[in-house]
Scaffold this motif. Structure first.
Motif, PDB file in Angstrom:
ATOM      1  N   GLY A 141       0.862  -0.929   0.241  1.00  0.00           N
ATOM      2  CA  GLY A 141       0.119  -0.048  -0.006  1.00  0.00           C
ATOM      3  C   GLY A 141       0.833   1.339   0.017  1.00  0.00           C
ATOM      4  N   TYR A 142       2.018   1.237   0.407  1.00  0.00           N
ATOM      5  CA  TYR A 142       2.992   2.370   0.519  1.00  0.00           C
ATOM      6  C   TYR A 142       3.071   3.026  -0.807  1.00  0.00           C
ATOM      7  N   LEU A 143       3.309   2.455  -1.996  1.00  0.00           N
ATOM      8  CA  LEU A 143       3.398   2.938  -3.361  1.00  0.00           C
ATOM      9  C   LEU A 143       2.147   3.570  -3.753  1.00  0.00           C
ATOM     10  N   LEU A 144       1.277   2.811  -3.512  1.00  0.00           N
ATOM     11  CA  LEU A 144      -0.147   3.112  -3.953  1.00  0.00           C
ATOM     12  C   LEU A 144      -0.452   4.691  -3.436  1.00  0.00           C
ATOM     13  N   ASN A 145      -0.204   4.581  -1.962  1.00  0.00           N
ATOM     14  CA  ASN A 145      -0.404   6.057  -1.250  1.00  0.00           C
ATOM     15  C   ASN A 145       0.564   6.990  -1.747  1.00  0.00           C
ATOM     16  N   LEU A 146       1.651   6.534  -2.004  1.00  0.00           N
ATOM     17  CA  LEU A 146       2.826   7.657  -2.655  1.00  0.00           C
ATOM     18  C   LEU A 146       2.532   8.077  -4.026  1.00  0.00           C
ATOM     19  N   ALA A 147       1.908   7.256  -4.745  1.00  0.00           N
ATOM     20  CA  ALA A 147       1.353   7.727  -6.156  1.00  0.00           C
ATOM     21  C   ALA A 147       0.289   8.858  -6.070  1.00  0.00           C
ATOM     22  N   ARG A 148      -0.435   8.918  -5.192  1.00  0.00           N
ATOM     23  CA  ARG A 148      -1.512   9.796  -5.267  1.00  0.00           C
ATOM     24  C   ARG A 148      -1.173  11.168  -4.512  1.00  0.00           C
ATOM     25  N   ARG A 149       0.018  11.385  -4.213  1.00  0.00           N
ATOM     26  CA  ARG A 149       0.491  12.440  -3.818  1.00  0.00           C
ATOM     27  C   ARG A 149       0.899  13.462  -4.980  1.00  0.00           C
ATOM     28  N   LYS A 150       1.466  14.614  -4.544  1.00  0.00           N
ATOM     29  CA  LYS A 150       1.847  15.563  -5.542  1.00  0.00           C
ATOM     30  C   LYS A 150       2.794  15.075  -6.782  1.00  0.00           C
ATOM     31  N   GLU A 151       2.689  15.671  -7.782  1.00  0.00           N
ATOM     32  CA  GLU A 151       3.619  15.145  -8.871  1.00  0.00           C
ATOM     33  C   GLU A 151       4.796  14.710  -8.296  1.00  0.00           C
ATOM     34  N   LEU A 152       5.580  13.500  -8.859  1.00  0.00           N
ATOM     35  CA  LEU A 152       6.986  12.774  -8.445  1.00  0.00           C
ATOM     36  C   LEU A 152       7.766  12.909  -9.699  1.00  0.00           C
ATOM     37  N   LYS A 153       8.906  13.674  -9.554  1.00  0.00           N
ATOM     38  CA  LYS A 153       9.794  13.537 -10.939  1.00  0.00           C
ATOM     39  C   LYS A 153      10.951  12.664 -10.720  1.00  0.00           C
ATOM     40  N   ALA A 154      11.293  12.159  -9.557  1.00  0.00           N
ATOM     41  CA  ALA A 154      12.248  11.415  -9.512  1.00  0.00           C
ATOM     42  C   ALA A 154      12.198  10.072  -8.607  1.00  0.00           C
ATOM     43  N   LEU A 155      12.363   8.961  -8.890  1.00  0.00           N
ATOM     44  CA  LEU A 155      11.934   7.841  -7.778  1.00  0.00           C
ATOM     45  C   LEU A 155      12.998   6.830  -8.081  1.00  0.00           C
ATOM     46  N   HIS A 156      13.934   6.554  -7.021  1.00  0.00           N
ATOM     47  CA  HIS A 156      15.094   5.567  -7.191  1.00  0.00           C
ATOM     48  C   HIS A 156      14.786   4.761  -6.020  1.00  0.00           C
ATOM     49  N   MET A 157      14.990   3.439  -6.449  1.00  0.00           N
ATOM     50  CA  MET A 157      14.850   2.257  -5.487  1.00  0.00           C
ATOM     51  C   MET A 157      16.023   1.570  -5.186  1.00  0.00           C
ATOM     52  N   TYR A 158      16.835   1.505  -4.128  1.00  0.00           N
ATOM     53  CA  TYR A 158      18.258   0.976  -3.966  1.00  0.00           C
ATOM     54  C   TYR A 158      18.076  -0.136  -3.022  1.00  0.00           C
ATOM     55  N   GLY A 159      19.263  -0.580  -2.646  1.00  0.00           N
ATOM     56  CA  GLY A 159      19.381  -1.486  -1.697  1.00  0.00           C
ATOM     57  C   GLY A 159      18.472  -2.966  -1.719  1.00  0.00           C
ATOM     58  N   ARG A 160      17.727  -3.118  -0.862  1.00  0.00           N
ATOM     59  CA  ARG A 160      16.890  -4.592  -0.950  1.00  0.00           C
ATOM     60  C   ARG A 160      15.478  -4.126  -1.631  1.00  0.00           C
ATOM     61  N   SER A 161      15.214  -3.167  -1.941  1.00  0.00           N
ATOM     62  CA  SER A 161      14.187  -2.711  -2.705  1.00  0.00           C
ATOM     63  C   SER A 161      13.470  -3.703  -3.860  1.00  0.00           C
ATOM     64  N   GLN A 162      14.217  -4.571  -4.101  1.00  0.00           N
ATOM     65  CA  GLN A 162      13.772  -5.734  -5.213  1.00  0.00           C
ATOM     66  C   GLN A 162      12.484  -6.405  -4.556  1.00  0.00           C
ATOM     67  N   TYR A 163      12.148  -6.036  -3.326  1.00  0.00           N
ATOM     68  CA  TYR A 163      10.846  -6.840  -2.651  1.00  0.00           C
ATOM     69  C   TYR A 163       9.718  -5.904  -2.749  1.00  0.00           C
TER      70      TYR A 163
END
Length: 391
Positions: A141-163
């Motif tokens: 649910g984190y990504l879905l809530n983040l998506a509804r926020r103000k416009e996002l220009k840059a998103l980087h997922m590092y470390g163990r973010s393959q999960y």
């Protein structure tokens, strides 16, 4: 520049991202370092937040340690700052009070917080933040809530973010497609149909996709013609066969100036085609590809504007002397034996040569080259690595 007063230098520097100030501008001379120190600080102890003055525009907390300062004390002090970029490491006491304080920083645009706990919707960034690094586990649910926020220009997922949940990521990218300019993901579970969502991000300038083990030529084809794309990394794409890559290379966007094809089927058969397609290419990484020393020389010869070449191919002193005559090449990483970079070569060459054995992270760590290694080992992140961008 030497005659400019500090006030004018600060005005000029304010147009540059904090990361550039820290990693490049501060290295020019002692005076510039002193000037930048009033704008960008690196904290080895989070208690130093209490001594931070209001002129600081970025804070890099890069030490893995538990702060002796209470979350309340840190939160109160962050509330008084006007920073644009905030980077904090593992053991920072992330909590409700701290996040409320971060939300009070109206100038904040880039947030990068390493945390030992899973991120949930209570830790969403402030609405003003348009560049975010998610570098650990996140709850459903984190990504879905983040998506509804103000416009996002840059998103980087590092470390163990393959999960992360792939379906949630796809939904978020679709919602933010027209805003995103920078996107970094690990893609071991992203198959061909889901690559279609990347093609909707028509304003992307930088797309870095690592561990692309499941994708075939049908999926890759969706991202090669993004009209504004300048940086493209696709590593681990072994399912894209040699003949398919021959057909894909001519479709690459002509705006691309940086290309990473490590751990792919890229070989000598593709060199002339790539040189004809991207004559303005400035930077290229090709680790774990079927290339010889002769192929590397042909690649450099065909790309006359190439400034940075990163490879694990072994070159000898004759090869390096040949490359020293390249009209644009400034940075070269390769394998070489012993002290073959002799005084004569150093005197004649304008190229900074580095050994592939001293890459930031060993090849065995990720199997896809230094760029993917940095992404996988983001817990060892330092600002000078430059693995995130401020918008």
């Amino acid at each position: 520049m030497d005659n400019l007063p500090d006030e004018i230098l600060l005005t000029i520097f304010d147009y540059l991202p904090p990361r550039i100030l820290w990693s490049i501008i501060s290295k020019v001379c002692r005076r510039w370092k002193n000037v930048v120190s009033h704008r960008v600080i690196t904290m080895w102890d989070y208690n130093k937040v209490l001594k931070t003055h209001k002129g600081v525009v970025a804070i890099f907390g890069i030490r893995h340690q538990t702060s002796r300062q209470s979350p309340r004390g840190l939160a109160i002090n962050f509330h008084t700052l006007n920073i644009r970029e905030l980077v904090l490491c593992d053991n920072f006491p992330l909590g409700e009070m701290f996040m409320k304080s971060v939300h009070s920083i109206k100038t904040l645009r880039h947030l990068d917080v390493f945390t030992l706990q899973n991120l949930h919707t209570g830790y969403l960034p402030p609405p003003e933040v348009n560049s975010i690094v998610l570098n650990n586990n996140i709850q459903p649910g984190y990504l879905l809530n983040l998506a509804r926020r103000k416009e996002l220009k840059a998103l980087h997922m590092y470390g163990r973010s393959q999960y992360y949940a792939v379906n949630e990521m796809s939904t978020m990218i679709v919602i933010q497609a027209k805003h995103l300019t920078h996107l970094t993901l690990r893609c071991p579970e992203i198959s061909d149909p889901r690559w279609l969502v990347f093609s909707q991000c028509i304003n992307l300038l930088q797309l870095q996709l690592y561990a692309c083990w499941s994708v075939t030529a049908n999926g890759v084809a969706h991202v090669l013609q993004l009209p504004k794309l300048q940086v493209l990394h696709i590593t681990g794409s072994r399912m894209v066969r040699i003949t398919a890559l021959m057909e894909l290379i001519p479709t690459l966007s002509r705006s691309i100036v940086e290309l990473n094809l490590s751990a792919s089927s890229f070989s000598s058969q593709h060199i002339a085609l790539l040189a004809a397609t991207l004559p303005d290419l400035r930077k290229m990484e090709v680790w774990r590809c079927d290339l010889t020393a002769a192929d590397v020389l042909q690649l450099a010869s065909g790309l006359t504007k190439l400034e940075d070449l990163d490879t694990d191919v072994e070159l000898n002193s004759v090869d390096l002397m040949y490359l020293s005559e390249h009209p644009a090449l400034k940075e070269l990483r390769c394998l070489y034996e012993g002290e073959i970079i002799n005084d004569e070569l150093q005197a004649q060459s304008h190229i900074h040569v580095r050994s592939a054995l001293t890459a930031p992270f060993p090849l065995r760590a990720c199997g896809e080259g230094p760029s993917a290694g940095v992404l996988l080992h983001a817990h060892a992140y330092k600002p000078i690595d430059g693995v995130t961008l401020t918008i």
